[in-house]
Design a protein around this motif. Structure first.
Motif, PDB file in Angstrom:
ATOM      1  N   PRO A   1      -9.117  50.540  38.604  1.00  0.00           N
ATOM      2  CA  PRO A   1      -9.532  51.074  38.166  1.00  0.00           C
ATOM      3  C   PRO A   1      -9.764  52.675  38.535  1.00  0.00           C
ATOM      4  N   ASP A   2      -9.323  53.650  37.732  1.00  0.00           N
ATOM      5  CA  ASP A   2     -10.774  55.142  38.001  1.00  0.00           C
ATOM      6  C   ASP A   2     -11.422  55.017  37.158  1.00  0.00           C
ATOM      7  N   PHE A   3     -11.991  55.856  36.997  1.00  0.00           N
ATOM      8  CA  PHE A   3     -13.159  56.317  36.082  1.00  0.00           C
ATOM      9  C   PHE A   3     -13.248  57.743  35.582  1.00  0.00           C
ATOM     10  N   THR A   4     -13.481  58.058  34.376  1.00  0.00           N
ATOM     11  CA  THR A   4     -14.089  59.263  34.301  1.00  0.00           C
ATOM     12  C   THR A   4     -14.474  59.359  33.259  1.00  0.00           C
ATOM     13  N   TRP A   5     -15.029  60.704  33.154  1.00  0.00           N
ATOM     14  CA  TRP A   5     -16.540  60.674  31.836  1.00  0.00           C
ATOM     15  C   TRP A   5     -16.835  62.270  32.319  1.00  0.00           C
ATOM     16  N   VAL A   6     -17.380  63.009  31.176  1.00  0.00           N
ATOM     17  CA  VAL A   6     -18.123  64.692  31.079  1.00  0.00           C
ATOM     18  C   VAL A   6     -19.092  64.580  32.065  1.00  0.00           C
ATOM     19  N   GLN A   7     -19.060  65.770  33.046  1.00  0.00           N
ATOM     20  CA  GLN A   7     -20.405  65.700  34.154  1.00  0.00           C
ATOM     21  C   GLN A   7     -21.747  65.820  33.432  1.00  0.00           C
ATOM     22  N   THR A   8     -22.587  65.649  33.865  1.00  0.00           N
ATOM     23  CA  THR A   8     -24.309  65.395  33.204  1.00  0.00           C
ATOM     24  C   THR A   8     -24.517  66.333  34.328  1.00  0.00           C
ATOM     25  N   SER A   9     -24.064  66.751  35.328  1.00  0.00           N
ATOM     26  CA  SER A   9     -25.050  67.926  36.451  1.00  0.00           C
ATOM     27  C   SER A   9     -26.521  67.163  36.765  1.00  0.00           C
ATOM     28  N   GLN A  10     -26.879  66.157  36.286  1.00  0.00           N
ATOM     29  CA  GLN A  10     -27.375  65.706  36.559  1.00  0.00           C
ATOM     30  C   GLN A  10     -27.509  65.357  38.438  1.00  0.00           C
ATOM     31  N   PRO A  11     -28.888  64.692  39.139  1.00  0.00           N
ATOM     32  CA  PRO A  11     -28.751  64.447  40.361  1.00  0.00           C
ATOM     33  C   PRO A  11     -29.033  62.830  40.639  1.00  0.00           C
TER      34      PRO A  11
END
Length: 162
Positions: free
Chosen positions: A58-68
């Protein structure tokens, strides 16, 4: 810097597990709450979607957090959290984190991650396919720059491999 992040990220998720028992398949009846309730922000996820059926890569997608420091994990049992730490790391079968230097935060393919064996990410080999006919849960979470506080968390997402 990359070589330093890998052990650092492993240290963040690793902790001792007591005893060995056969893993129970994850269930979707307790899902729906943030994995880390103390996180200030919820991560909105996409594929594989809750209760979806997917292939073994599978591919995994999510809204970016911009955390390091961001971690994605696939578990063959529901994730268990105690004192803001994953305690059943032996049930983590696949992982990706920003220190691997593959993919990009917000979208990764299965090939970007690595197998996890007894709580240790296997960085020297590509991941093995997920098992057909099995159910898993996946989740994503992120820490602040210090690596001490989980700032973002998704829910556990239940999926089945066809």
């Amino acid at each position: 810097m990359r070589k330093m992040l890998i052990p650092f990220a492993l240290c963040l998720i690793a902790c001792g597990c007591e005893g060995e028992t056969a893993p129970a398949p994850p269930s979707d009846h307790d899902l729906g709450n943030l994995l880390f309730p103390s996180a200030e922000h919820e991560i909105v996820t996409s594929l594989p979607a809750h209760e979806s059926v997917t292939d073994s890569i599978p591919d995994f997608t999510w809204v970016q957090t911009s955390q390091p420091i961001v971690f994605v994990g696939v578990f063959d049992e529901n994730v268990q959290i105690q004192n803001a730490r994953v305690v059943n790391v032996a049930d983590n079968v696949w992982a990706w984190h920003t220190g691997l230097g593959t993919g990009r935060e917000g979208f990764i393919t299965f090939a970007h991650g690595r197998n996890v064996v007894d709580g240790v990410i296997q960085v020297d080999a590509p991941p093995r396919l997920l098992e057909s006919g099995r159910s898993y849960v996946w989740a994503v979470w992120a820490w602040d720059a210090s690596g001490r506080t989980v700032t973002h968390s998704s829910q556990e997402i239940f999926f089945t491999v066809e």
